[in-house]
Design a protein around this motif. Structure first.
Motif: not given
Lengths: 803, 154
Positions: A132-143
């Protein structure tokens, strides 16, 4: 492809090991070498070492020392090392490991790498094991990647976004605009990813679902393109153009059209088209048809389309392929509630599937058959189900028996048929029935009073044939004990007459008692039944006495206690034996949620519980189910709040009866003088009669002692011509009210009202709840015991709120 | 969503495992043991679908290998069968007439192919040719990089 020679040599070495021991030694050697290599400085063979470690890991050996190496390899500039490093990360580093956080930075860097294959490695790993932390961290990148990159990366980013949304629901809003725009892509991979993302977003958040409903026309357009387009070599599978995408779009349409008229209308034509045009000779075609049927049945489709869908399922049922039959039954199961008649048409085929070899198909057919039982077809269906039960695989038995019992209970055309069916099930599969079956069946038998003779004969015959099925044996023993006289009379019109002598009956019970196959509960049944027979038969009472006395020294505590009590019944209280062991009253039907006691020992407890239900008649008839539970709460409380009033009733016969009456007598002696004093303060309000039955009347009067305290005086009198003894009262109140019962003035009510019995009850109602009280009256008159219950809802002198 | 994918031989030896959710090692081993026993116990011509816990298990036997997929309850089983078949086809194209030994000795390549086909438990590319092209391109990348690096000492 560069051959990983070292890796393959190791694999060969491991495979050629002839024993487990040899394999372990080879692997230990290799692991030691790998560990040494890891500690060394960077050499060219790092990726091979990690690959070897991953192979060892797959064989089941520990490989946690490779975790840090994975982290290092991921950070390496070489693609081959990154590749193996990420593979190792996906295999060894899941989100539960601490080391997984260390790769977050590497993933972040690789997501913006110039080479798309490096980007794809990072995306794949994030989607596989991102915490979950990794996802929160990298979500803008994915977007960012979702919007501005090539289609190769877009499709992976879309699925990565799906993973992020699954892990961290709040981030869903971030991806909504990007997902919307992706729907206009031409690339099938990207489209597929976009549809999966939209499905996930809609399932998480109903508002997003509203937003995406506007896309229904676009989706319909895309589907039409797929269905009507000609052959496309890129995506064709056995004549269907991109079935994976079709199935996904149908699924999304299902979610968008659910409970929504507008959206459902927009897709009606398309669904009809897909349903008719799709070729159903291969599995692929059937997959698309299956999804279409599921969608049609779930949205608000028009009736013609529904009929089409059910017909497709009917066709599936006749398909040779087992898989297709299986899923047809699964889908029919879902709609059997709503489109019952449509499914009934296929009943014959479904019942045939009960005889299929395959266990999964059998299970589905069983569930569906049970759902299809109705009042009109219950006899024929039950015949099939009983046939199925005899050849049923073990894991389905419990389900089958409980299903048959439910169906029999709901649709039994006659009591005799019901009993016959239940007996048949017990004989066939008695070991797999649920625990409450025994009391349910016993209760059923007591209700069907005209069939007692028939039932006991049938049970007796089943018992002498086989004593291994515990439930059957328990029911049979109970019936023989209870209706032994009918069994011995032998003049039953319905079954063929069989002469059963007293010795035969006792033999049967004794066999059960002595058999090592009988469980302790069953032995208890048999012992009690033997005891009951002592009042029903004439010649062999001595035999019964001897059986009972043997068990007085049994190791099992329960049996020993029973035997000792029964012995006492023979010796000291022989005059009461007939009364104690007489025929039980008919057990009233309890609510289904109410779990009955496990053995007949509780059956006598059930009678008073059933009588308490009659108290419900005093309440307004629209009481909802939860009110019933509250009443049962009251009952539950009564067991705890019993105060000095001696308890009557319960399963123990003879001896306890005497002790209570003597105890009552002592109290009478001790408090005879004192009992008068509670009567001295005159009640504030005149006493109100609350109970008047069989000549016994009970009146109640109240006096407020304080803001929350209350004294209730219960006065009983006897207007009949016979004396009443052992008169006791028990009271139950709602949970928050405290109750304290003072000793009664006495327990004897002489005839014709010459004396009264008063009892004081002190109540404390701190929460000021609505005051209700349930009183159980028990007494003995002319040698027989009476029990009754009365509910007091309003107390004289108090207002409606009980204040 | 696909929860996990398992490949095992007729003797119950694991050849490939891919987990799409976070599960502890012990739990993984237990699941593998349970499923292997369940699937290997099935009769030859029985239904390809099983119920296990709250998941649907789709399995298919290709030569000596069992391909086993665990999907969630609302997924389409028939399409899952197609997913298995598509993966086998991809392996076949890559290795040329794939057999079990290929997967044993080149297991990391089997994983790379799987990662080009499925991501996060979902199908990422529905076109066979596209997947093949991507794998070939990544392999080329590996070759090129290694060519330019000094050859590793074996």
């Amino acid at each position: 492809m560069s051959p990983s020679v070292q890796l393959q040599e190791m694999i060969r070495a491991i495979r050629s090991a002839r024993t487990q021991c040899e394999e372990r030694s080879v692997i230990q050697r290799e692991c030691a070498a790998i560990r040494a290599q890891f500690r060394q400085a960077d050499n060219g063979g790092r990726s091979h070492n990690l690959a070897k470690l991953l192979y060892v890991h797959m064989l089941g050996y520990p490989a946690h020392f490779g975790q840090m190496e994975c982290v290092r390899m991921i950070a390496s500039p070489r693609y081959s090392e990154k590749r193996v490093g990420y593979l190792g990360a996906m295999m060894l580093l899941d989100e539960k490991q601490d080391a997984s956080l260390l790769i977050t930075n590497s993933i972040k860097n690789d997501l913006s790498h110039s080479n798309q294959f490096v980007q794809s490695l990072a995306l794949c790993t994030l989607a596989c094991m991102g915490s979950a932390e990794m996802c929160r961290d990298l979500a803008p990148e994915i977007d960012r990647l979702l919007r501005a990159s090539n289609s190769y990366i877009k499709k992976k980013a879309a699925l990565c976004a799906v993973h992020i949304v699954r892990k961290v629901h709040e981030l869903g809003e971030l991806f909504v605009p990007a997902a919307r725009s992706l729907l206009s892509e031409k690339n099938h991979g990207v489209l597929h990813g976009a549809v999966v993302l939209i499905i996930e977003l809609c399932e998480q958040n109903p508002e997003t679902l509203e937003h995406f409903r506007k896309t229904v026309p676009d989706l319909v357009q895309i589907m039409k393109g797929l269905v009507l387009s000609g052959y496309s070599p890129e995506h064709d599978v056995a004549g269907i153009s991109d079935p994976f995408l079709q199935v996904r779009i149908l699924r999304l349409l299902r979610i968008l059209g659910r409970k929504n008229e507008g959206a459902s209308d927009a897709m009606n034509d398309l669904l009809a088209q897909v349903a008719t045009n799709t070729d159903s000779t291969k599995t692929v075609g059937n997959a698309v048809l299956y999804e279409t049927v599921l969608t049609v049945l779930d949205i608000k489709s028009e009736s013609g389309l529904r009929v089409l869908a059910v017909n497709i399922l009917g066709r599936f049922l006749l398909n040779n392929d087992r898989n297709i039959r299986y899923i047809a039954m699964t889908s029919l199961q879902k709609i059997v509630g709503t489109d019952h008649n449509a499914v009934q048409r296929h009943r014959g085929t479904i019942v045939d599937c009960l005889k299929d070899q395959d266990a999964s198909v059998k299970r589905r057919a069983l569930e569906l058959s049970l759902a299809l039982v109705s009042a009109s077809n219950v006899r024929s269906m039950m015949k099939e189900l009983l046939l199925f039960l005899s050849s049923c695989p073990a894991e389905l038995r419990a389900h089958a028996t409980s299903g048959i019992f439910n169906a029999a209970e709901r649709y039994a055309p006659s009591q005799r048929w019901h009993i016959d069916t239940m007996l048949h099930v017990l004989i066939t599969a008695g070991g797999d029935v649920r625990d409450e079956t025994v009391p349910n069946l016993i209760q059923l038998i007591t209700i069907a009073s005209e069939l007692h003779c028939y039932t006991v004969h049938k049970l007796y015959r089943a018992l002498i044939a086989d004593i291994s099925q515990q439930s059957l044996v328990q029911v049979a023993c109970w019936c023989i004990g209870e209706y032994g006289d009918l069994l011995l009379r032998g003049d039953c019109q319905e079954a063929e007459p069989v002469q059963v002598t007293e010795d035969d009956a006792l033999d049967a019970l004794e066999t059960v008692l002595h058999s090592h196959m009988s469980s302790p509960a069953t032995r208890g049944f048999a012992l009690t039944a033997t005891m009951k027979l002592s009042t029903r038969i004439t010649d062999n009472v001595d035999r019964i006495r001897s059986i009972v006395s043997i068990y007085g020294s049994c190791i099992d505590v329960e049996l020993q206690q029973r035997a000792v009590e029964y012995n006492a019944l023979f010796k000291k209280y022989d005059h009461m034996r007939a009364a104690v062991l007489e025929r039980m009253p008919v057990i009233e039907k309890n609510s289904p949620g109410h779990t009955n006691g496990e053995s007949t020992g509780e059956a006598t407890q059930d009678a008073p519980r059933a009588k308490l239900k009659q108290g419900e008649l005093l309440l307004p008839p629209q009481q909802p189910a939860n009110q019933v539970c509250n009443l049962l709460d009251l009952l539950g409380d009564s067991e705890e709040t019993l105060q000095p009033s001696p308890a009557f009733g319960g399963a123990a016969p003879g001896p306890s009866v005497n002790t209570t009456s003597t105890a009552g007598g002592d109290l009478l002696d001790l408090l005879g003088g004192l009992a008068l004093t509670p009567l001295a303060p005159a009640p504030v309000a005149p006493p109100v009669p609350v109970y008047d039955k069989s000549g016994v009347t009970l009146t109640v009067s109240c006096e407020k002692q304080s803001a929350t305290g209350l004294t209730v005086t219960l006065t009983a009198s006897n207007a009949t011509d016979a004396d009443i003894s052992s008169f006791t009262l028990q009271a139950a109140v709602p949970k928050s009210v405290q109750l304290h019962m003072k000793a009664p003035s006495g327990d004897a009510l002489p005839a014709r009202g010459s004396a009264k019995v008063t009892q004081l009850v002190v109540l404390n109602n701190p929460n000021k709840v609505n005051l209700k009280m349930r009183v159980r009256v028990s007494y003995t008159r002319l040698g027989s015991a009476f029990q009754d219950t009365v509910q007091i809802d309003s107390f004289p002198g108090l207002d409606a709120a009980g204040q | 969503m696909i929860r996990f994918l398992l490949l095992f031989s007729r003797q119950g030896k694991l050849r490939l495992q891919k987990w799409f959710t976070a599960i502890s090692e012990r739990e993984k081993k237990k699941i593998i043991r349970d499923l292997t026993t369940m699937v290997l116990a099935r009769q030859p011509r029985s239904c390809n679908f099983l119920h296990w816990r709250d998941l649907k298990i789709i399995y298919k036997r290709y030569a000596s290998l069992y391909f086993c997929l665990a999907i969630e309850n609302q997924e389409n089983e028939l399409i899952a069968l197609e997913v298995i078949h598509r993966y086998v086809e991809l392996l076949d194209i890559y290795f040329g007439n794939v057999c079990e030994l290929d997967i044993i000795f080149n297991f990391e390549k089997a994983y790379f192919i799987l990662d080009e086909f499925l991501i996060g438990g979902e199908v990422q590319e529905t076109s066979k040719q596209m997947v093949n092209r991507s794998i070939e391109a990544s392999d080329m990348l590996q070759e090129t990089m290694e060519e330019y690096m000094s050859k590793p000492a074996f």
